[in-house]
Design an enzyme around this catalytic site. Structure first.
Site, PDB file in Angstrom:
ATOM      1  N   GLU A 141      38.636  71.908  71.849  1.00 27.91           N
ATOM      2  CA  GLU A 141      39.640  71.442  70.883  1.00 27.91           C
ATOM      3  C   GLU A 141      40.021  69.981  71.112  1.00 27.91           C
ATOM      4  OE1 GLU A 141      41.353  73.395  68.264  1.00 27.91           O
ATOM      5  OE2 GLU A 141      39.537  74.575  68.541  1.00 27.91           O
ATOM      6  N   CYS A 148      49.680  65.335  67.619  1.00 30.49           N
ATOM      7  CA  CYS A 148      48.441  65.833  67.012  1.00 30.49           C
ATOM      8  C   CYS A 148      47.763  64.746  66.192  1.00 30.49           C
ATOM      9  CB  CYS A 148      48.723  66.994  66.061  1.00 30.49           C
ATOM     10  SG  CYS A 148      49.601  68.359  66.787  1.00 30.49           S
ATOM     11  N   ASN A 195      51.945  71.991  58.619  1.00 36.33           N
ATOM     12  CA  ASN A 195      50.656  72.583  58.987  1.00 36.33           C
ATOM     13  C   ASN A 195      50.496  72.639  60.506  1.00 36.33           C
ATOM     14  OD1 ASN A 195      48.996  73.732  57.062  1.00 36.33           O
ATOM     15  ND2 ASN A 195      48.180  71.772  56.334  1.00 36.33           N
ATOM     16  N   GLY A 252      47.571  81.880  64.574  1.00 37.79           N
ATOM     17  CA  GLY A 252      48.081  81.398  65.865  1.00 37.79           C
ATOM     18  C   GLY A 252      48.853  80.103  65.738  1.00 37.79           C
ATOM     19  N   SER A 304      51.269  76.673  60.028  1.00 36.54           N
ATOM     20  CA  SER A 304      50.184  76.782  59.039  1.00 36.54           C
ATOM     21  C   SER A 304      50.300  78.089  58.268  1.00 36.54           C
ATOM     22  CB  SER A 304      48.825  76.687  59.747  1.00 36.54           C
ATOM     23  OG  SER A 304      47.802  77.349  59.029  1.00 36.54           O
ATOM     24  N   ASN A 357      42.524  66.278  68.080  1.00 40.08           N
ATOM     25  CA  ASN A 357      41.451  67.272  68.176  1.00 40.08           C
ATOM     26  C   ASN A 357      40.066  66.693  67.886  1.00 40.08           C
ATOM     27  OD1 ASN A 357      43.900  68.964  66.490  1.00 40.08           O
ATOM     28  ND2 ASN A 357      43.286  69.666  68.514  1.00 40.08           N
ATOM     29  N   HIS A 375      47.679  74.884  71.086  1.00 38.47           N
ATOM     30  CA  HIS A 375      47.146  73.781  71.897  1.00 38.47           C
ATOM     31  C   HIS A 375      48.161  73.441  72.986  1.00 38.47           C
ATOM     32  CE1 HIS A 375      44.735  72.314  68.168  1.00 38.47           C
ATOM     33  NE2 HIS A 375      43.904  72.902  68.999  1.00 38.47           N
ATOM     34  N   LEU A 385      45.218  78.354  57.039  1.00 36.68           N
ATOM     35  CA  LEU A 385      43.889  78.592  57.621  1.00 36.68           C
ATOM     36  C   LEU A 385      43.885  78.869  59.117  1.00 36.68           C
ATOM     37  CD1 LEU A 385      41.904  75.761  55.775  1.00 36.68           C
ATOM     38  CD2 LEU A 385      41.984  78.192  55.192  1.00 36.68           C
TER      39      LEU A 385
HETATM   40  O1  SUG Z   1      44.106  73.124  64.062  1.00 39.81           O
HETATM   41  N1  SUG Z   1      46.361  72.922  61.385  1.00 39.81           N
HETATM   42  C1  SUG Z   1      45.808  72.346  62.597  1.00 39.81           C
HETATM   43  C2  SUG Z   1      46.892  71.667  63.392  1.00 39.81           C
HETATM   44  C3  SUG Z   1      46.334  70.907  64.544  1.00 39.81           C
HETATM   45  C4  SUG Z   1      47.389  70.421  65.467  1.00 39.81           C
HETATM   46  N2  SUG Z   1      46.821  69.622  66.472  1.00 39.81           N
HETATM   47  C5  SUG Z   1      47.274  69.558  67.743  1.00 39.81           C
HETATM   48  N3  SUG Z   1      48.124  70.386  68.229  1.00 39.81           N
HETATM   49  N4  SUG Z   1      46.767  68.616  68.502  1.00 39.81           N
HETATM   50  C6  SUG Z   1      45.118  73.433  63.425  1.00 39.81           C
HETATM   51  O2  SUG Z   1      45.633  74.571  63.456  1.00 39.81           O
HETATM   52  C7  SUG Z   1      46.256  74.035  59.231  1.00 39.81           C
HETATM   53  C8  SUG Z   1      45.444  73.899  57.951  1.00 39.81           C
HETATM   54  C9  SUG Z   1      45.962  74.764  56.854  1.00 39.81           C
HETATM   55  O3  SUG Z   1      46.430  75.872  57.132  1.00 39.81           O
HETATM   56  O4  SUG Z   1      45.879  74.350  55.674  1.00 39.81           O
HETATM   57  C10 SUG Z   1      45.576  73.391  60.417  1.00 39.81           C
HETATM   58  O5  SUG Z   1      44.366  73.311  60.462  1.00 39.81           O
END
Ligand code: SUG
Length: 445
Positions: A177, A369, A363, A24, A28, A113, A251, A21
């Site tokens: 974020e 995170c 992910n 970038g 994921s 986040n 991030h 989802l």
């Molecule tokens: O927002 N992954 C999250 C990962 C967040 C990482 N957080 C920090 N760096 N603090 C995001 O991209 C993937 C979900 C999916 O593809 O099923 C996702 O939402």
């Protein structure tokens, strides 16, 4: 009692899956469609909490959100019973199962986040400020704001001590974020310094990434500093390096981590690294210790793949520091060598621990995170009545709860099974009783 930092980890939810989802976010996208193991993910998260608590560091947790978000699907026009809505959203004639995947994401687990937190000691009004993040850059994550706000208000209920704000107004101009772009540094005897990083300007102009989206705006970062009542002289607003974002550092916490007087960063973390380090030296003096990884020492590609900066940099009870890093950073020779350089340098950091968080890592979510850092005084802690602070009994109860309720395999087609939602809601209902949270979910209200 002195102030203490607590790591509020996100408990992984029962629908943890790889839905691809987040453009970038390299992990994921590259793991999209692979089978996930929600039970293993949640147990890996609990093991991290247990481990961090065993170091003598403050540990607490935040609950998962209800998924699928039936409220979202209803707002998008799906009608009927819960089951009917899930079945329709699983085979929409335009979007296939996309809306179901979006509304089923367990992404709330990455509580870095969830919000930005400013300790009471740094805020003009002497209150702890929590600003829930609107996460508008990714639709599946924008669904988190409402529940996050309810949960934070349920836990940080004492209005005399804690201010849980509304999230920044929506739309992309104030895209926020949360703490993933926020770093707090301090040395004894001086006021703390806050870095509120951002990736693009709300109204355009300036350098921007070309390949991947910049999630956070400069305007959002300034609003966070105002809401947290951080003195203007103590707030810095560095721009994330567009080349870093284009390499997958969506991030700041993918390429930098700070704690106390120590900052680890990659040269592609910020546009003007030298300017930032100079400003920090001016504010914090010679006690600031920074470790800058150049592209030659640690290629950004390796930093994004192995997440050495997405570590928890923790102050131990003896005032030395340790790093809790993902196992991937031990396996990558550049990442491993960099962390070893930090720990062997004779500075405050003395050791590195590697943990298996592979379910979350796939992910794009490493140790950093998975946690929201919140500084509490002893009185603050006593004012919190929810059972969210880690202890051995809670850990065992939660592990048993996960084993009873979570599946060990989940693929996209399973999200269409209404039984997954029924089981998940029953599990969360039980969880709010374990955590003494009251009613925070739609199905309870
Ligand atoms: O927002 N992954 C999250 C990962 C967040 C990482 N957080 C920090 N760096 N603090 C995001 O991209 C993937 C979900 C999916 O593809 O099923 C996702 O939402």
């Amino acid at each position: 009692m002195p102030d203490r930092e607590y790591n509020f980890d996100g408990l992984v939810g029962p629908t943890h899956n790889y839905a691809g989802l987040s453009p970038g976010n390299v992990a994921s996208l590259s793991h999209a469609g692979q089978p996930a193991n929600p039970r293993a993910a949640a147990l890996q998260g609990l093991e991290k909490m247990r481990f961090v608590a065993s170091l003598g560091v403050g540990q607490a947790l935040l609950p998962p959100h209800e998924r699928p978000s039936l409220r979202t699907l209803r707002r998008l026009g799906f009608r009927g019973s819960d089951e009917e809505i899930i079945v329709q959203a699983a085979r929409d004639h335009e979007l296939g199962d996309h809306l179901l995947r979006i509304s089923s994401s367990a992404a709330a687990m990455w509580t870095a986040n969830a919000a930005t937190s400013v300790p009471a000691s740094d805020a003009a009004d002497g209150k702890l400020h929590l600003i829930p993040a609107n996460l508008t850059a990714m639709f599946h994550r924008s669904l988190e704001e409402e529940t996050t706000t309810l949960v934070l208000r349920a836990i940080f209920a004492d209005r005399d001590r804690f201010e849980v704000h509304d999230a920044l107004p929506g739309a992309s101009h104030f895209a926020d974020e949360g703490a993933a772009n926020h770093t707090r540094l301090f040395v004894p005897g001086k006021p703390a310094v806050h870095l509120f990083a951002w990736g693009r300007r709300a109204f355009g102009g300036g350098a921007e990434p070309v390949r991947f989206p910049a999630r956070q705006t400069r305007e959002a970062s300034h609003a966070l500093a105002r809401l947290g009542q951080v003195a203007a002289a103590q707030a810095l607003f560095p721009q994330q390096h567009p080349a870093g974002i284009d390499a997958g550092a969506f991030h700041t916490d993918v390429v930098a981590v700070g704690n106390g007087n120590v900052l680890l960063l990659h040269e592609r973390a910020f546009m003007d690294v030298e300017g930032l380090l100079n400003a920090l030296r001016t504010l914090l003096g010679p006690k600031l210790v920074s470790y800058l990884a150049t592209e030659a020492e640690l290629p950004i590609k390796a930093a994004v793949a192995a997440y050495p900066f997405n570590s928890q940099l923790l102050t131990l009870p003896d005032r030395t520091m340790t790093i809790v890093a993902p196992a991937e950073s031990r396996e990558d020779p550049h990442a491993h060598a960099f962390l070893k350089r930090v720990a062997d340098s004779g500075g405050p950091v003395r050791s590195v621990h590697y943990l298996d968080l592979r379910q979350s890592m796939r992910n794009g979510g490493g140790p950093a995170c998975l946690r929201q850092r919140i500084v509490l005084s002893g009185e603050d802690r006593s004012a919190i009545k929810a059972r969210v602070f880690w202890d051995g009994d809670l850990g065992e109860e939660l592990a048993g709860w996960v084993r009873r309720h979570y599946r060990d395999r989940l693929v996209a087609s399973d999200l269409a099974d209404p039984q997954l939602a029924r089981d998940g809601f029953a599990a969360l209902d039980e969880l709010t009783r374990i955590l003494r949270l009251g009613s925070v979910y739609d199905f309870q209200r």
